[in-house]
Design a protein around this motif. Structure first.
Motif, PDB file in Angstrom:
ATOM      1  N   ALA A  43       5.694  25.695  24.706  1.00  0.00           N
ATOM      2  CA  ALA A  43       4.799  26.202  23.672  1.00  0.00           C
ATOM      3  C   ALA A  43       5.587  26.618  22.432  1.00  0.00           C
ATOM      4  CB  ALA A  43       4.006  27.394  24.208  1.00  0.00           C
ATOM      5  N   LEU A  44       5.031  26.287  21.273  1.00  0.00           N
ATOM      6  CA  LEU A  44       5.653  26.615  19.993  1.00  0.00           C
ATOM      7  C   LEU A  44       5.127  27.956  19.489  1.00  0.00           C
ATOM      8  CD1 LEU A  44       5.360  23.064  18.411  1.00  0.00           C
ATOM      9  CD2 LEU A  44       7.440  24.155  19.263  1.00  0.00           C
ATOM     10  N   PRO A  45       5.787  28.577  18.517  1.00  0.00           N
ATOM     11  CA  PRO A  45       5.338  29.875  18.000  1.00  0.00           C
ATOM     12  C   PRO A  45       3.906  29.808  17.485  1.00  0.00           C
ATOM     13  CG  PRO A  45       7.550  29.382  17.225  1.00  0.00           C
ATOM     14  CD  PRO A  45       7.057  28.145  17.909  1.00  0.00           C
ATOM     15  N   ALA A  46       3.118  30.821  17.858  1.00  0.00           N
ATOM     16  CA  ALA A  46       1.715  30.864  17.450  1.00  0.00           C
ATOM     17  C   ALA A  46       1.499  31.732  16.216  1.00  0.00           C
ATOM     18  CB  ALA A  46       0.855  31.388  18.600  1.00  0.00           C
ATOM     19  N   ILE A  74       7.082  34.944  17.002  1.00  0.00           N
ATOM     20  CA  ILE A  74       8.039  33.852  17.170  1.00  0.00           C
ATOM     21  C   ILE A  74       8.856  34.055  18.437  1.00  0.00           C
ATOM     22  CG2 ILE A  74      10.125  32.814  16.184  1.00  0.00           C
ATOM     23  CD1 ILE A  74       8.880  33.327  13.412  1.00  0.00           C
ATOM     24  N   GLY A  75       9.300  35.283  18.654  1.00  0.00           N
ATOM     25  CA  GLY A  75      10.122  35.581  19.826  1.00  0.00           C
ATOM     26  C   GLY A  75       9.386  35.460  21.143  1.00  0.00           C
ATOM     27  N   ALA A  76       8.052  35.499  21.109  1.00  0.00           N
ATOM     28  CA  ALA A  76       7.260  35.368  22.335  1.00  0.00           C
ATOM     29  C   ALA A  76       7.095  33.921  22.773  1.00  0.00           C
ATOM     30  CB  ALA A  76       5.886  36.006  22.134  1.00  0.00           C
ATOM     31  N   SER A 132       9.626  28.167  23.636  1.00  0.00           N
ATOM     32  CA  SER A 132      10.592  27.270  23.001  1.00  0.00           C
ATOM     33  C   SER A 132      11.649  28.058  22.248  1.00  0.00           C
ATOM     34  CB  SER A 132       9.877  26.299  22.059  1.00  0.00           C
ATOM     35  OG  SER A 132       9.150  26.986  21.064  1.00  0.00           O
ATOM     36  N   VAL A 133      11.242  29.122  21.568  1.00  0.00           N
ATOM     37  CA  VAL A 133      12.196  29.963  20.849  1.00  0.00           C
ATOM     38  C   VAL A 133      13.060  30.747  21.831  1.00  0.00           C
ATOM     39  CG1 VAL A 133      12.406  31.953  19.302  1.00  0.00           C
ATOM     40  CG2 VAL A 133      10.794  30.119  18.772  1.00  0.00           C
ATOM     41  N   GLN A 134      12.472  31.230  22.907  1.00  0.00           N
ATOM     42  CA  GLN A 134      13.250  31.958  23.911  1.00  0.00           C
ATOM     43  C   GLN A 134      14.357  31.082  24.495  1.00  0.00           C
ATOM     44  OE1 GLN A 134      10.231  33.215  26.666  1.00  0.00           O
ATOM     45  NE2 GLN A 134       9.453  34.827  25.318  1.00  0.00           N
ATOM     46  N   LEU A 135      14.027  29.812  24.738  1.00  0.00           N
ATOM     47  CA  LEU A 135      15.044  28.885  25.229  1.00  0.00           C
ATOM     48  C   LEU A 135      16.142  28.696  24.195  1.00  0.00           C
ATOM     49  CD1 LEU A 135      16.095  26.814  27.283  1.00  0.00           C
ATOM     50  CD2 LEU A 135      14.603  25.108  26.198  1.00  0.00           C
ATOM     51  N   PHE A 136      15.767  28.503  22.937  1.00  0.00           N
ATOM     52  CA  PHE A 136      16.759  28.318  21.872  1.00  0.00           C
ATOM     53  C   PHE A 136      17.695  29.530  21.806  1.00  0.00           C
ATOM     54  CE2 PHE A 136      18.588  28.553  17.713  1.00  0.00           C
ATOM     55  CZ  PHE A 136      18.773  27.243  17.307  1.00  0.00           C
ATOM     56  N   VAL A 137      17.126  30.721  21.793  1.00  0.00           N
ATOM     57  CA  VAL A 137      17.938  31.938  21.669  1.00  0.00           C
ATOM     58  C   VAL A 137      18.868  32.087  22.870  1.00  0.00           C
ATOM     59  CG1 VAL A 137      17.847  34.459  21.588  1.00  0.00           C
ATOM     60  CG2 VAL A 137      16.250  33.104  20.209  1.00  0.00           C
ATOM     61  N   ASP A 138      18.344  31.837  24.066  1.00  0.00           N
ATOM     62  CA  ASP A 138      19.167  31.949  25.268  1.00  0.00           C
ATOM     63  C   ASP A 138      20.383  31.030  25.197  1.00  0.00           C
ATOM     64  OD1 ASP A 138      19.342  32.807  28.271  1.00  0.00           O
ATOM     65  OD2 ASP A 138      19.526  30.621  28.309  1.00  0.00           O
ATOM     66  N   ARG A 139      20.166  29.778  24.785  1.00  0.00           N
ATOM     67  CA  ARG A 139      21.276  28.826  24.717  1.00  0.00           C
ATOM     68  C   ARG A 139      22.205  29.123  23.537  1.00  0.00           C
ATOM     69  NH1 ARG A 139      18.917  28.407  28.955  1.00  0.00           N
ATOM     70  NH2 ARG A 139      18.506  26.431  30.027  1.00  0.00           N
ATOM     71  N   ALA A 140      21.643  29.606  22.432  1.00  0.00           N
ATOM     72  CA  ALA A 140      22.479  29.940  21.276  1.00  0.00           C
ATOM     73  C   ALA A 140      23.411  31.101  21.587  1.00  0.00           C
ATOM     74  CB  ALA A 140      21.596  30.268  20.073  1.00  0.00           C
ATOM     75  N   VAL A 141      22.894  32.100  22.298  1.00  0.00           N
ATOM     76  CA  VAL A 141      23.716  33.265  22.644  1.00  0.00           C
ATOM     77  C   VAL A 141      24.865  32.874  23.561  1.00  0.00           C
ATOM     78  CG1 VAL A 141      23.676  35.459  23.911  1.00  0.00           C
ATOM     79  CG2 VAL A 141      21.892  34.956  22.236  1.00  0.00           C
ATOM     80  N   ARG A 142      24.648  31.886  24.389  1.00  0.00           N
ATOM     81  CA  ARG A 142      25.729  31.437  25.271  1.00  0.00           C
ATOM     82  C   ARG A 142      26.897  30.855  24.479  1.00  0.00           C
ATOM     83  NH1 ARG A 142      22.852  28.565  30.533  1.00  0.00           N
ATOM     84  NH2 ARG A 142      21.174  30.095  30.806  1.00  0.00           N
ATOM     85  N   ARG A 143      26.600  30.221  23.357  1.00  0.00           N
ATOM     86  CA  ARG A 143      27.644  29.640  22.515  1.00  0.00           C
ATOM     87  C   ARG A 143      28.137  30.603  21.448  1.00  0.00           C
ATOM     88  NH1 ARG A 143      28.141  24.243  22.356  1.00  0.00           N
ATOM     89  NH2 ARG A 143      30.099  24.829  21.338  1.00  0.00           N
ATOM     90  N   PRO A 195      27.741  34.631  21.051  1.00  0.00           N
ATOM     91  CA  PRO A 195      27.185  35.872  21.610  1.00  0.00           C
ATOM     92  C   PRO A 195      26.560  36.812  20.582  1.00  0.00           C
ATOM     93  CG  PRO A 195      29.294  35.370  22.614  1.00  0.00           C
ATOM     94  CD  PRO A 195      29.120  34.380  21.500  1.00  0.00           C
ATOM     95  N   GLU A 196      26.998  36.745  19.338  1.00  0.00           N
ATOM     96  CA  GLU A 196      26.434  37.657  18.328  1.00  0.00           C
ATOM     97  C   GLU A 196      25.116  37.166  17.757  1.00  0.00           C
ATOM     98  OE1 GLU A 196      29.420  34.923  16.216  1.00  0.00           O
ATOM     99  OE2 GLU A 196      29.187  35.932  18.160  1.00  0.00           O
ATOM    100  N   PHE A 197      24.657  35.993  18.188  1.00  0.00           N
ATOM    101  CA  PHE A 197      23.403  35.459  17.646  1.00  0.00           C
ATOM    102  C   PHE A 197      22.242  36.375  17.999  1.00  0.00           C
ATOM    103  CE2 PHE A 197      19.529  32.988  17.746  1.00  0.00           C
ATOM    104  CZ  PHE A 197      19.619  32.226  16.590  1.00  0.00           C
ATOM    105  N   ALA A 198      21.335  36.582  17.050  1.00  0.00           N
ATOM    106  CA  ALA A 198      20.166  37.431  17.289  1.00  0.00           C
ATOM    107  C   ALA A 198      18.976  36.886  16.519  1.00  0.00           C
ATOM    108  CB  ALA A 198      20.451  38.864  16.864  1.00  0.00           C
ATOM    109  N   LEU A 199      17.807  37.107  17.068  1.00  0.00           N
ATOM    110  CA  LEU A 199      16.569  36.710  16.406  1.00  0.00           C
ATOM    111  C   LEU A 199      16.083  37.881  15.567  1.00  0.00           C
ATOM    112  CD1 LEU A 199      14.719  34.130  16.549  1.00  0.00           C
ATOM    113  CD2 LEU A 199      13.215  35.488  18.006  1.00  0.00           C
ATOM    114  N   ASP A 200      16.037  37.695  14.258  1.00  0.00           N
ATOM    115  CA  ASP A 200      15.615  38.770  13.367  1.00  0.00           C
ATOM    116  C   ASP A 200      14.779  38.182  12.232  1.00  0.00           C
ATOM    117  OD1 ASP A 200      17.451  37.581  11.594  1.00  0.00           O
ATOM    118  OD2 ASP A 200      19.065  38.941  12.197  1.00  0.00           O
ATOM    119  N   ALA A 201      14.484  39.006  11.254  1.00  0.00           N
ATOM    120  CA  ALA A 201      13.612  38.565  10.162  1.00  0.00           C
ATOM    121  C   ALA A 201      14.188  37.375   9.409  1.00  0.00           C
ATOM    122  CB  ALA A 201      13.359  39.730   9.203  1.00  0.00           C
ATOM    123  N   GLU A 202      15.503  37.246   9.379  1.00  0.00           N
ATOM    124  CA  GLU A 202      16.134  36.135   8.666  1.00  0.00           C
ATOM    125  C   GLU A 202      16.183  34.871   9.512  1.00  0.00           C
ATOM    126  OE1 GLU A 202      20.385  34.981   6.479  1.00  0.00           O
ATOM    127  OE2 GLU A 202      20.111  36.930   7.438  1.00  0.00           O
TER     128      GLU A 202
END
Length: 446
Positions: free
Chosen positions: A214-217, A224-226, A229-240, A242-249
């Motif tokens: 499911a895409l952001p509604a 967006i964080g709910a 698809s975004v949760q998967l992206f963030v999980d994999r990005a943090v693995r590569r 670690p300082e990656f975070a989902l924020d307003a930017e």
């Protein structure tokens, strides 16, 4: 392996809060190996046994994760519950879906909590019945000298109670169907869970079609964080990174990336893996190069999942010549299309039959099942098909037929989607005329 030993492996794993996959990674063995240990079907070898003892002896505070264990499984709760429920009432379930949608990952999540023995047969390397049977024989620990045919295997498993997983069946789907049919007829206590890009087409089969994440509604960071698809992206990005975070930017850019990738899990994982070497903005702006840009640095990943190009190419290689020609020609469509449009543009016999087969093989999606049903390709699949069309030197001819169909449709007052609004007939033919008058290939539609 004794039942006590099997219970010990499970106790160590559960004590540390690890999935079978996570424990396998720590021990340097495969997921299937850990599954077989816990099912009592194999013994840990010396080095793995020593490492298990070390893990068991270390204080829990050292081995426990600093935060709740994250197994990277997102957005499949309904499918997971459905499969677990169906395993109690049916002997054969096939999980189908496009390459990279997470079929194997879902099945591994299912077997993590399956209460009976599990035998996992990875069939990607099998190309004929003999190799298929040999792979299953090895998975169930049957004696290779005594079990060499499907009939032998049926006799061996006649009294078995457990779950046989047949993973990646599409390249030997006919042979797998014959094997599954024989086993469920001879082995009443056996359950079979298969993954394939197309169904086995057996009467006893229950098909679970795995869609996209499911895409952001919404547009807020929370909405967006709910999104899975975004949760998967963030999980994999943090693995590569670690300082990656989902924020307003970052949230709007991540949402745009996931939408551009249609919520396809493999594409999202590959894109997230680029976060350590590309900025989010640079990544988003270059997704039109996705077939080459999105590649995995994970050497343990199967070759067919290391690039989007390889994933789609795996399915493309399994098509017949007629199917390949229709599939590639459908790459001229920039959006959804009806069957009559496909028949006009592909301009060949059996187009309706081939289109139906491409849906079964997860290369096309049927958006609606009403009389005005429409078909759609995932964007990455469309790009692949279009590039094949260009390579064959027939892109201009296919584009011309495409333009002629919609020009004629516009003159009749339709828009190719089942509606009859005259206004739409004045817009689409504009792009159709450009397409008809130009033989220049564009990776992205105008």
């Amino acid at each position: 392996m004794t039942s006590n030993s099997a219970m010990r492996v499970r106790r160590i794993r559960e004590r540390l809060g690890l999935s079978q996959e996570a424990l396998a990674a720590r021990l340097g063995v495969s997921f299937t190996t850990v599954s077989r240990w816990e099912a009592g079907k194999a013994e840990p070898r010396r080095r793995a046994g020593e490492r298990l003892r070390e893990l068991d002896e270390l204080p829990l505070r050292v081995e426990a994760p600093a935060r709740p264990a994250q197994n990277g499984f997102f957005g499949r709760d309904n499918e997971l519950a459905a499969i677990r429920s169906l395993l109690g009432v049916t002997n054969l379930i096939t999980v189908t879906g496009p390459g990279g949608c997470g079929k194997t990952r879902l099945v591994r999540e299912v077997v993590r909590s399956f209460g009976q023995p599990v035998w996992f047969a990875e069939l990607a390397a099998a190309r004929e019945e003999a190799a298929l049977v040999a792979t299953v024989v090895a998975a169930v620990s049957a004696p290779a000298t005594a079990v060499i045919t499907t009939a032998d295997l049926s006799r061996h498993l006649r009294d078995a109670r457990g779950l046989l997983v047949l993973d990646n069946c599409e390249q030997v789907v006919g042979a797998v169907a014959d094997l599954a049919d024989a086993l469920i007829g001879a082995c009443p206590g056996l359950r079979i869970l298969a993954t394939s890009r197309e169904p086995l087409r057996l009467e006893a089969e229950t098909v679970i079609r795995l869609g996209l994440l499911a895409l952001p509604a919404g547009e807020t960071v929370e909405a967006i964080g709910a999104s899975p698809s975004v949760q998967l992206f963030v999980d994999r990005a943090v693995r590569r990174q670690p300082e990656f975070a989902l924020d307003a930017e970052t949230a709007p850019i991540v949402a745009a990336i996931c939408r551009e990738l249609d919520g396809l899990p493999l594409a999202i994982e590959l894109a997230a893996g680029r976060c350590a070497s590309l900025s989010l903005t640079d990544l988003r702006d270059r997704l039109h190069l996705r077939l080459d840009l999105l590649a995995s640095s994970d050497r343990s990943a199967p070759a067919r999942h290391q690039t989007l190009n390889a994933t789609i190419g795996w399915s493309h290689a399994l098509l017949s010549a007629d199917e390949r020609e229709v599939f590639e020609t459908l790459g001229v469509f920039a959006g959804a299309f009806r069957l009559d449009a496909a028949e006009a543009v592909c301009a060949g016999p059996r187009v309706a039959r081939v289109v139906a087969d491409l849906v079964d093989r997860s290369l096309l999606q049927l958006q609606e099942t009403t009389s005005a049903g429409r078909y759609l390709m995932l964007d990455a699949v469309r790009i692949f098909a279009r590039e094949c069309l260009v390579a064959r030197g027939v892109f201009a001819a296919a584009s011309r037929r495409h333009a002629e169909f919609y020009l004629a449709l516009g003159d009749r007052g339709g828009d190719g989607t089942g509606r009859s609004k005259r206004a739409s007939a004045t817009t689409y033919p504009t792009s159709a005329r450009r397409c008809a008058s130009s033989s220049t290939h564009r990776t992205r539609p105008p």
